[in-house]
Design a protein around this motif. Structure first.
Motif, PDB file in Angstrom:
ATOM      1  N   GLU A  17       4.445  -4.492  15.280  1.00  0.00           N
ATOM      2  CA  GLU A  17       4.982  -4.447  13.752  1.00  0.00           C
ATOM      3  C   GLU A  17       5.118  -5.736  13.096  1.00  0.00           C
ATOM      4  O   GLU A  17       4.786  -6.011  11.930  1.00  0.00           O
ATOM      5  CB  GLU A  17       6.502  -3.962  13.960  1.00  0.00           C
ATOM      6  CG  GLU A  17       7.263  -3.684  12.298  1.00  0.00           C
ATOM      7  CD  GLU A  17       8.627  -3.124  12.583  1.00  0.00           C
ATOM      8  OE1 GLU A  17       9.110  -3.202  11.691  1.00  0.00           O
ATOM      9  OE2 GLU A  17       9.114  -3.035  13.706  1.00  0.00           O
ATOM     10  N   LYS A  21       2.656  -6.771   9.901  1.00  0.00           N
ATOM     11  CA  LYS A  21       3.339  -7.156   8.355  1.00  0.00           C
ATOM     12  C   LYS A  21       2.622  -8.528   8.158  1.00  0.00           C
ATOM     13  O   LYS A  21       2.527  -8.689   6.735  1.00  0.00           O
ATOM     14  CB  LYS A  21       4.793  -7.265   8.608  1.00  0.00           C
ATOM     15  CG  LYS A  21       5.745  -5.835   8.764  1.00  0.00           C
ATOM     16  CD  LYS A  21       7.088  -6.419   8.787  1.00  0.00           C
ATOM     17  CE  LYS A  21       7.759  -4.974   8.699  1.00  0.00           C
ATOM     18  NZ  LYS A  21       7.693  -4.075   7.495  1.00  0.00           N
ATOM     19  N   GLN A  25       0.908  -8.700   4.360  1.00  0.00           N
ATOM     20  CA  GLN A  25       1.374  -9.832   3.453  1.00  0.00           C
ATOM     21  C   GLN A  25       0.326 -10.774   3.117  1.00  0.00           C
ATOM     22  O   GLN A  25       0.024 -11.034   2.026  1.00  0.00           O
ATOM     23  CB  GLN A  25       2.488 -10.528   3.899  1.00  0.00           C
ATOM     24  CG  GLN A  25       3.201 -11.515   3.022  1.00  0.00           C
ATOM     25  CD  GLN A  25       3.565 -10.651   1.734  1.00  0.00           C
ATOM     26  OE1 GLN A  25       4.413  -9.759   1.891  1.00  0.00           O
ATOM     27  NE2 GLN A  25       3.205 -11.144   0.526  1.00  0.00           N
ATOM     28  N   ARG A  69       0.988  -0.243   2.404  1.00  0.00           N
ATOM     29  CA  ARG A  69       2.185  -0.096   1.719  1.00  0.00           C
ATOM     30  C   ARG A  69       2.248   1.010   1.269  1.00  0.00           C
ATOM     31  O   ARG A  69       3.258   1.892   0.863  1.00  0.00           O
ATOM     32  CB  ARG A  69       2.392  -1.211   0.661  1.00  0.00           C
ATOM     33  CG  ARG A  69       2.552  -2.422   1.203  1.00  0.00           C
ATOM     34  CD  ARG A  69       2.793  -3.650   0.201  1.00  0.00           C
ATOM     35  NE  ARG A  69       2.898  -4.963   0.901  1.00  0.00           N
ATOM     36  CZ  ARG A  69       3.449  -5.918   0.249  1.00  0.00           C
ATOM     37  NH1 ARG A  69       2.972  -6.024  -0.966  1.00  0.00           N
ATOM     38  NH2 ARG A  69       3.328  -7.036   0.869  1.00  0.00           N
TER      39      ARG A  69
END
Length: 218
Positions: A17, A21, A25, A69
């Motif tokens: 996870e 991320k 990002q 997202r």
């Protein structure tokens, strides 16, 4: 399963996870700084401080990390839609799941995508592919709901219309908010989404299935 195995699995899940991320990002930071055309797997991996191989272990294509997202947001809405009563009108279900503004990260992402789409072929390609993926998610949810939506064509038509209305609302939001994301503009986006869906259902209200339309009018 032993406690040690459960702990190991939990650690792996948390690490995955975190890496996901970081990659996500890094990808959006690069898009914001340099535009869609300059974003590559190598650049994302370098920014996220992982190897190129690690990137491809998570995402086979650059577009997929950028879509995450939006995919996750639509998946959450789809889950809530599927929890609604199956005999509830689709318009009422949509109104019920649009109960709060989207998160700031998603709207910041939308501002980047729509802001670059007018001048970047890569941004337009990403937007078209992302919308196709979102339509597929919504159509699957409608099909699972049953009733008239078990007809794949009916599900696709409604999914296309709903997501198209959502994209129009977001474009209007970008023009009014100038890409600024705060509590006020997040609420504005939600209000515009509700307005867009209201326009959609008012315009096309009437027969809910082809069976309700006289054959002479088809």
């Amino acid at each position: 399963m032993s406690e040690n195995s459960e702990a190991t699995d939990g650690l792996r899940a948390r690490n995955r996870e975190r890496t996901t991320k970081r990659l996500e990002q890094a990808a959006w930071d690069l898009v914001a700084e340099k535009g869609f055309d300059a974003v590559t797997a190598e650049a994302i991996a370098e920014r996220a401080e992982v190897s190129r191989r690690t990137f491809f272990n998570y995402y086979p294509r650059v577009e997929l990390v950028l879509q995450e997202r939006m995919r996750a947001t639509i998946a959450g809405l789809v889950d809530r839609f599927c929890e609604r009563p199956t005999d509830e009108d689709v318009q009422e279900s949509l109104a019920a799941i649009l109960s709060e503004p989207f998160g700031p990260e998603l709207l910041e992402t939308a501002a980047i995508v729509f802001g670059q789409a007018s001048s970047s072929p890569a941004a337009r390609f990403f937007l078209a592919e992302a919308q196709a993926s979102e339509v597929s998610q919504v159509a699957e949810a409608l099909t699972a709901r049953g009733g008239p939506w078990t007809d794949p064509m009916a599900a696709q038509v409604v999914a296309q219309a709903v997501m198209g209305a959502g994209h129009v609302a977001t474009m209007v939001w970008l023009g009014q908010s100038h890409g600024v994301v705060n509590d006020r503009t997040r609420q504005l986006h939600l209000d515009l989404l509700r307005q867009a869906f209201a326009h959609l259902f008012i315009t096309f209200s009437g027969a809910s299935t082809l069976a309700d339309i006289p054959s002479s009018e088809i």
